[in-house]
Design a protein around this motif. Structure first.
Motif, short mmCIF file in Angstrom:
data_model
loop_
_atom_site.label_atom_id
_atom_site.label_comp_id
_atom_site.label_asym_id
_atom_site.label_seq_id
_atom_site.Cartn_x
_atom_site.Cartn_y
_atom_site.Cartn_z
N CYS A 1 0.85 -1.19 0.00
CA CYS A 1 0.00 0.00 0.00
C CYS A 1 0.89 1.24 0.00
N PRO A 2 0.68 2.18 -0.91
CA PRO A 2 1.54 3.36 -0.95
C PRO A 2 1.47 4.20 0.32
N VAL A 3 0.31 4.24 0.97
CA VAL A 3 0.18 4.99 2.22
C VAL A 3 0.89 4.26 3.35
N GLY A 4 0.60 2.97 3.48
CA GLY A 4 1.19 2.19 4.55
C GLY A 4 2.70 2.09 4.46
N THR A 5 3.23 1.88 3.27
CA THR A 5 4.68 1.73 3.13
C THR A 5 5.41 3.02 3.48
N LYS B 1 6.80 12.14 9.63
CA LYS B 1 6.01 10.92 9.84
C LYS B 1 4.56 11.23 10.21
N ASN B 2 4.33 12.27 10.99
CA ASN B 2 2.95 12.61 11.35
C ASN B 2 2.18 13.19 10.17
N ASP B 3 2.89 13.92 9.30
CA ASP B 3 2.23 14.44 8.10
C ASP B 3 1.79 13.29 7.20
N ALA B 4 2.65 12.29 7.06
CA ALA B 4 2.29 11.13 6.23
C ALA B 4 1.12 10.38 6.84
N ALA B 5 1.10 10.27 8.18
CA ALA B 5 0.00 9.58 8.85
C ALA B 5 -1.32 10.31 8.65
N GLY B 6 -1.23 11.59 8.28
CA GLY B 6 -2.44 12.34 7.97
C GLY B 6 -3.23 11.75 6.82
N LEU B 7 -2.56 10.99 5.97
CA LEU B 7 -3.27 10.31 4.88
C LEU B 7 -4.24 9.28 5.44
N PHE B 8 -3.78 8.54 6.45
CA PHE B 8 -4.69 7.60 7.10
C PHE B 8 -5.82 8.33 7.81
N ALA C 1 -0.61 -5.93 3.28
CA ALA C 1 0.69 -6.45 3.72
C ALA C 1 0.88 -7.91 3.30
N LEU C 2 -0.14 -8.74 3.51
CA LEU C 2 -0.01 -10.15 3.16
C LEU C 2 -0.06 -10.36 1.65
N ALA C 3 -0.80 -9.52 0.95
CA ALA C 3 -0.84 -9.62 -0.52
C ALA C 3 0.54 -9.35 -1.10
N THR C 4 1.27 -8.41 -0.49
CA THR C 4 2.64 -8.13 -0.94
C THR C 4 3.54 -9.32 -0.66
N LEU D 1 8.80 6.08 7.30
CA LEU D 1 9.10 7.33 8.00
C LEU D 1 9.05 7.14 9.51
N ALA D 2 8.19 6.24 9.98
CA ALA D 2 8.14 5.94 11.41
C ALA D 2 9.43 5.26 11.86
N LYS D 3 9.93 4.32 11.07
CA LYS D 3 11.18 3.63 11.40
C LYS D 3 12.35 4.61 11.41
N LEU D 4 12.32 5.58 10.50
CA LEU D 4 13.39 6.59 10.45
C LEU D 4 13.20 7.67 11.50
N ASP D 5 12.05 7.66 12.18
CA ASP D 5 11.68 8.74 13.10
C ASP D 5 11.80 10.09 12.40
N HIS D 6 11.33 10.12 11.17
CA HIS D 6 11.44 11.30 10.34
C HIS D 6 10.45 12.37 10.80
#
Length: 205
Positions: free
Chosen positions: A101-105, A118-125, A161-164, A110-115
């Protein structure tokens, strides 16, 4: 090509490369090469990769709002709108099986990088969550609309995730059918006047 067109091409290219290879693995040089710009011309539009990321997230937010607005316009019933969200797994199955998923990935990386973004990207969800809450509320499930919205978001991300991992289109279709069945079970039963002898129709058909 004008400056605004070049900038747009950079954002579009970066969006694709971030999805295909990841944000961290994509360099300035990778994007510049794809667009066909020298370093000097590239820096005229963006000084850092983080600036490009901000532009990519902003564009994804805009595109998501447009998608949700289109679902609102195309379907009058909230049930049909929610099913549009469920069916996006099938519509995007090839991309999801290839890269997730482009949003999930993006959010996960960004969460792993603690970028900082990351919160801006989570805004998509959050856009999807808030929209689904409104649809479930319109369906008559105001009390637990947020819980239902989060459940269907969770299911869709798990399927992606499982489809990937398995690259199994049949799995996607089975899970989507199961999500549809779950959703129909959440729909409030129709209410008719006592004198109405018509057969009851499924409320989410």
């Amino acid at each position: 090509m004008g400056a605004s067109q070049t900038r747009q091409q950079i954002v579009d290219t970066a969006d694709r490369l971030f999805y295909e290879h990841g944000f961290e693995a994509t360099s300035f040089a990778d994007i510049a090469k794809e667009v066909g710009l020298s370093r000097g011309n590239f820096y005229y539009h963006f000084k850092t990769k983080d600036e490009i990321l901000d532009a990519v997230i902003a564009q994804r937010m805009s595109n998501t709002r447009a998608l949700l607005a289109a679902w609102e316009q195309d379907a009058a019933a909230p049930a049909d709108r929610i099913l549009s969200f469920v069916h996006i797994l099938i519509a995007n199955r090839a991309k999801i099986m290839a890269r997730g998923c482009p949003v999930g990935t993006l959010c996960n990386e960004l969460a792993k990088l603690d970028h900082a973004a990351k919160n801006d990207a989570a805004g998509l969800f959050s856009l999807f969550r808030d929209w689904l809450v409104r649809q479930f509320a319109a369906l008559g499930r105001e009390a637990d609309a947020d819980a239902l919205a989060l459940h269907i978001l969770m299911r869709s991300q798990g399927v992606a995730a499982l489809a990937t991992a398995f690259c199994d289109e049949d799995f996607i279709r089975r899970e989507v059918a199961d999500m549809e069945a779950w959703f129909h079970a959440q729909c409030p039963p129709p209410s008719f006047p006592v004198s109405d002898n018509r057969p009851m129709e499924p409320p989410c058909s």
